[in-house]
Enzyme design. Sequence first.
Site, PDB file in Angstrom:
ATOM      1  N   HIS A   1       0.861  -1.185   0.000  1.00 11.40           N
ATOM      2  CA  HIS A   1       0.000   0.000   0.000  1.00 11.40           C
ATOM      3  C   HIS A   1       0.892   1.227   0.000  1.00 11.40           C
ATOM      4  O   HIS A   1       1.935   1.242   0.633  1.00 11.40           O
ATOM      5  CB  HIS A   1      -0.871  -0.021   1.266  1.00 11.40           C
ATOM      6  CG  HIS A   1      -1.836   1.112   1.353  1.00 11.40           C
ATOM      7  ND1 HIS A   1      -3.039   1.103   0.707  1.00 11.40           N
ATOM      8  CD2 HIS A   1      -1.771   2.291   2.017  1.00 11.40           C
ATOM      9  CE1 HIS A   1      -3.690   2.228   0.967  1.00 11.40           C
ATOM     10  NE2 HIS A   1      -2.937   2.969   1.758  1.00 11.40           N
TER      11      HIS A   1
ATOM     12  N   ASP B   1     -14.109   3.101   7.815  1.00 10.75           N
ATOM     13  CA  ASP B   1     -13.109   3.986   7.184  1.00 10.75           C
ATOM     14  C   ASP B   1     -13.737   4.812   6.073  1.00 10.75           C
ATOM     15  O   ASP B   1     -13.384   5.983   5.900  1.00 10.75           O
ATOM     16  CB  ASP B   1     -11.927   3.176   6.639  1.00 10.75           C
ATOM     17  CG  ASP B   1     -10.857   4.113   6.069  1.00 10.75           C
ATOM     18  OD1 ASP B   1     -10.330   4.928   6.840  1.00 10.75           O
ATOM     19  OD2 ASP B   1     -10.592   4.055   4.857  1.00 10.75           O
TER      20      ASP B   1
ATOM     21  N   ARG C   1     -13.441  13.186   7.376  1.00  8.68           N
ATOM     22  CA  ARG C   1     -12.131  13.835   7.599  1.00  8.68           C
ATOM     23  C   ARG C   1     -11.790  14.752   6.433  1.00  8.68           C
ATOM     24  O   ARG C   1     -11.234  15.837   6.623  1.00  8.68           O
ATOM     25  CB  ARG C   1     -11.040  12.763   7.758  1.00  8.68           C
ATOM     26  CG  ARG C   1     -11.089  12.065   9.108  1.00  8.68           C
ATOM     27  CD  ARG C   1     -10.231  10.808   9.092  1.00  8.68           C
ATOM     28  NE  ARG C   1      -8.848  11.075   8.788  1.00  8.68           N
ATOM     29  CZ  ARG C   1      -8.010  10.186   8.238  1.00  8.68           C
ATOM     30  NH1 ARG C   1      -8.425   8.969   7.945  1.00  8.68           N
ATOM     31  NH2 ARG C   1      -6.767  10.519   7.994  1.00  8.68           N
TER      32      ARG C   1
ATOM     33  N   SER D   1      -6.588   4.138   9.709  1.00  9.44           N
ATOM     34  CA  SER D   1      -7.299   4.016   8.430  1.00  9.44           C
ATOM     35  C   SER D   1      -6.579   3.006   7.528  1.00  9.44           C
ATOM     36  O   SER D   1      -7.186   2.070   6.987  1.00  9.44           O
ATOM     37  CB  SER D   1      -7.351   5.407   7.771  1.00  9.44           C
ATOM     38  OG  SER D   1      -7.624   5.326   6.408  1.00  9.44           O
TER      39      SER D   1
ATOM     40  N   LYS E   1      -7.682  -1.335   6.910  1.00  3.07           N
ATOM     41  CA  LYS E   1      -7.965  -1.873   5.567  1.00  3.07           C
ATOM     42  C   LYS E   1      -6.977  -2.975   5.203  1.00  3.07           C
ATOM     43  O   LYS E   1      -7.364  -3.997   4.639  1.00  3.07           O
ATOM     44  CB  LYS E   1      -7.893  -0.748   4.525  1.00  3.07           C
ATOM     45  CG  LYS E   1      -9.109   0.175   4.595  1.00  3.07           C
ATOM     46  CD  LYS E   1      -9.022   1.305   3.608  1.00  3.07           C
ATOM     47  CE  LYS E   1      -7.936   2.280   3.981  1.00  3.07           C
ATOM     48  NZ  LYS E   1      -8.016   3.600   3.426  1.00  3.07           N
TER      49      LYS E   1
END
Length: 431
Positions: free
Chosen positions: A82, A161, A168, A183, A187
Amino acid sequence: MNMIDIISKKRDNLTLTKEEIEFFINGYVKGLIPDYQVSSLLMAIFLNGLNDEETIYLTDSMLHSGEVMDLSKIEGIKADKHSTGGVGDKVSLVLGPIIASFGVKLAKMSGRGLGHTGGTLDKLESIPGFNINISGTRFINQVNTIGLAIVGQTQNLVPADKLLYALRDVTATVDSIPLIASSIMSKKLASGADIIVLDVKVGSGAFMKNIDDALKLSNLMVKIGKKFNKHVSCIITDMDEPLGLAIGNNLEVIEAVNTLKGNGPKDLLEVTMKIAAKILIKAKLYKTEKDANEAILEHINNGTALKKLKDMIAAQDGDNSPIFDTNLFPKSKYIYEVKSKKKGYITHMDALKLGVASMHMGAGRLKKEDPINFNVGIVLNKKTNDYVNINDTLCYLHMDKIDEDMIKEVYDAYTFGDKKVEFKTIFEEVD
Ligand code: URA
């Protein structure tokens, strides 16, 4: 327990309990707590922070707010990667085929781009016919047969999220280390991989503007990973300038294909190889980074990595002929050359400004529902520390309409000087 007490506690910089954090996440996902109360709590968290224990509780509550992927039907070792988001970041498109060519599985759920950052799904959808919405069973079968699949996130993966991120985004509470860590980690943990490598970007085009913050975020995410018995490593990489040369959807796919053919830009190859080598070492296929790197280059040179990309595209209903001949990708109407008005070294190229300019050209979205033009974007001809003369081409703008404002926006991203500057692509590794 009630939300006003929880908000006041965080406002007064006190520590929240596991039960209080669960109460707020469960209540918000069920629609029992209104946005204005959650916004207020998010701002209190933004200002006063969360300690590591509170962040782990928040990650755990978010992770269990929806479906947790069961990848047990996929044989072998599953890895995931990621990036915290950047401009020109097409690493997943190069990395997935490389690790799959070694038998390490990549069952990846990706996101769309928003604002100045591009998303892997949009890049993949620029390949004619490519389907990011395949069923769960097809996804598992594809990973078992080919070794990789990249699809959109299921609606029910970490719904907390989705809700919190949207809030946010409009309450100026995105740039908070514990909120970003929970967050990302919720995930990644819900996606079910055994090995996770996170690319934490730092610089003008990234959420983290300095290395100290990037290190704090990385250490926190590695700590959360340990708590959940997962191998999590981070690398901290530059996002002051875009990664590679291409910004924009099919332009980035072309660059990824060229990289898998052995003709990629140095920085893109460096970041991809660093992540791939970490995964191959964690998967116990190689003992040292040097051995892993040699093997990766061999899989690029002998075409086995590229074959995995072609197989994935075909398996997900895409037309893989443009991978054999990238000239077959649809093109923008015009290619405009941006020329330098100065001579000297390029001392800075602002990734944020270039990302925003390419979004304005149509390559990205300002709002979730905005359409995307897959063929437009920017291809850089010079990068930081390159010397340019007056009239040298800085970059090529692939546009459907020549627009002077956009040309200016791109030119303004460059800073020139008479000396080279210190510059690095990879800053730190945190394991
Ligand atoms: N990426 C995420 O997934 N979440 C954040 O909060 C920031 C970047």
